[in-house]
Scaffold this motif. Sequence first.
Motif, PDB file in Angstrom:
ATOM      1  N   GLN A  90       8.838  58.194  73.102  1.00  0.00           N
ATOM      2  CA  GLN A  90       9.234  59.522  73.550  1.00  0.00           C
ATOM      3  C   GLN A  90       8.484  60.615  72.795  1.00  0.00           C
ATOM      4  N   GLN A  91       8.403  60.477  71.488  1.00  0.00           N
ATOM      5  CA  GLN A  91       7.705  61.481  70.682  1.00  0.00           C
ATOM      6  C   GLN A  91       6.226  61.528  71.036  1.00  0.00           C
ATOM      7  N   MET A  92       5.615  60.366  71.264  1.00  0.00           N
ATOM      8  CA  MET A  92       4.208  60.327  71.633  1.00  0.00           C
ATOM      9  C   MET A  92       3.982  60.999  72.983  1.00  0.00           C
ATOM     10  N   ALA A  93       4.896  60.765  73.926  1.00  0.00           N
ATOM     11  CA  ALA A  93       4.756  61.359  75.255  1.00  0.00           C
ATOM     12  C   ALA A  93       4.832  62.884  75.187  1.00  0.00           C
ATOM     13  N   ASN A 130      14.664  67.421  68.295  1.00  0.00           N
ATOM     14  CA  ASN A 130      14.614  66.971  69.690  1.00  0.00           C
ATOM     15  C   ASN A 130      13.222  67.274  70.260  1.00  0.00           C
ATOM     16  N   PRO A 131      12.423  66.249  70.578  1.00  0.00           N
ATOM     17  CA  PRO A 131      11.044  66.506  71.009  1.00  0.00           C
ATOM     18  C   PRO A 131      10.949  67.300  72.304  1.00  0.00           C
ATOM     19  N   GLN A 241      -2.719  69.621  87.572  1.00  0.00           N
ATOM     20  CA  GLN A 241      -1.572  68.770  87.322  1.00  0.00           C
ATOM     21  C   GLN A 241      -1.729  68.151  85.938  1.00  0.00           C
ATOM     22  N   LEU A 242      -0.695  68.247  85.113  1.00  0.00           N
ATOM     23  CA  LEU A 242      -0.775  67.687  83.773  1.00  0.00           C
ATOM     24  C   LEU A 242      -0.443  66.197  83.810  1.00  0.00           C
ATOM     25  N   ASN A 243      -1.389  65.368  83.403  1.00  0.00           N
ATOM     26  CA  ASN A 243      -1.167  63.921  83.388  1.00  0.00           C
ATOM     27  C   ASN A 243      -0.013  63.548  82.465  1.00  0.00           C
ATOM     28  N   SER A 244       0.118  64.274  81.372  1.00  0.00           N
ATOM     29  CA  SER A 244       1.178  63.969  80.410  1.00  0.00           C
ATOM     30  C   SER A 244       2.560  64.234  81.006  1.00  0.00           C
ATOM     31  N   GLN A 250       7.479  59.710  85.131  1.00  0.00           N
ATOM     32  CA  GLN A 250       7.492  58.290  85.493  1.00  0.00           C
ATOM     33  C   GLN A 250       8.349  57.471  84.522  1.00  0.00           C
ATOM     34  N   MET A 251       8.299  57.838  83.236  1.00  0.00           N
ATOM     35  CA  MET A 251       9.068  57.111  82.212  1.00  0.00           C
ATOM     36  C   MET A 251      10.494  57.636  82.089  1.00  0.00           C
ATOM     37  N   ARG A 252      10.770  58.745  82.811  1.00  0.00           N
ATOM     38  CA  ARG A 252      12.106  59.370  82.760  1.00  0.00           C
ATOM     39  C   ARG A 252      12.504  59.724  81.326  1.00  0.00           C
ATOM     40  N   LEU A 253      11.540  60.326  80.632  1.00  0.00           N
ATOM     41  CA  LEU A 253      11.784  60.755  79.249  1.00  0.00           C
ATOM     42  C   LEU A 253      12.131  62.240  79.208  1.00  0.00           C
TER      43      LEU A 253
END
Length: 253
Positions: A90-93, A130-131, A241-244, A250-253
């Motif tokens: 999550q933090q990396m994303a 909280n990231p 569009q931001l890939n991040s 997609q990861m529902r983070l």
Amino acid sequence: MTDNERELLQDEAVVLHVRHWQTADKYVVCFTKKYGKLRFIAYGARYVKNVQGRLLQPFACLNIEVQQGQKIDKLRSCELVRLPQAFDMQQMAYGAVAAELTAVLTEDREPQEELYALLRETLATLTKRNPRLVVLSFAIKLLGLTGFAPQLSHCVGCGRELSAGEDAWFSPLQGGALCADCRAVYAGEGLEPCGDGTRRLWQWLERLDFARPALFAVRGGDLMALERLLYKFIFFQTDKQLNSLNFLNQMRL
């Protein structure tokens, strides 16, 4: 002019993005303390024995020497200042969101030392707070530092100051909030709800001190509304569009 005659840029840098380039090289985007955003090729960086190439990782803090080139700059040398943070998924994303926002909202070689300090502080805070809120705060502050900040305290249609508790709507095209009277004039522009709670959350995030955050009750509805209008506004400004962000969804983070 030969390479030896071109300016050698030496600075501390945070790596924003790295990708493979041709057979054995790396293409790197970083943000530096003195020069702002730099892009360069690190020739031979993908060879196993290339020590400098192994240092070129997202979020790493490095001292770099970059030789200005006729078409593109090239890395002369780099040394480690600080290893990348030990992030969970999550933090990396969210770190990737901060890095990509920095890359798309800044111009090459525009010095912004305040932004460099903010980026360093944001990445360091991702493991402590909280990231999601940290990166939203970073994005709002980034808009201010780069001159893209929207107007939320006054209606961009009539100029009237919005009162506490007043409903409003956000127009990416007009660059800010619209009161109820002006909403009808700009209907059909992809307006987003921008109520009092959302505006107050924006102001809190804009002033947020990562080290000593002021107490504030974050409501889920206001948070989601702010994210929608913020990222919609950034897309309108950059047309990218931001890939991040797509990865976060997609990861529902």
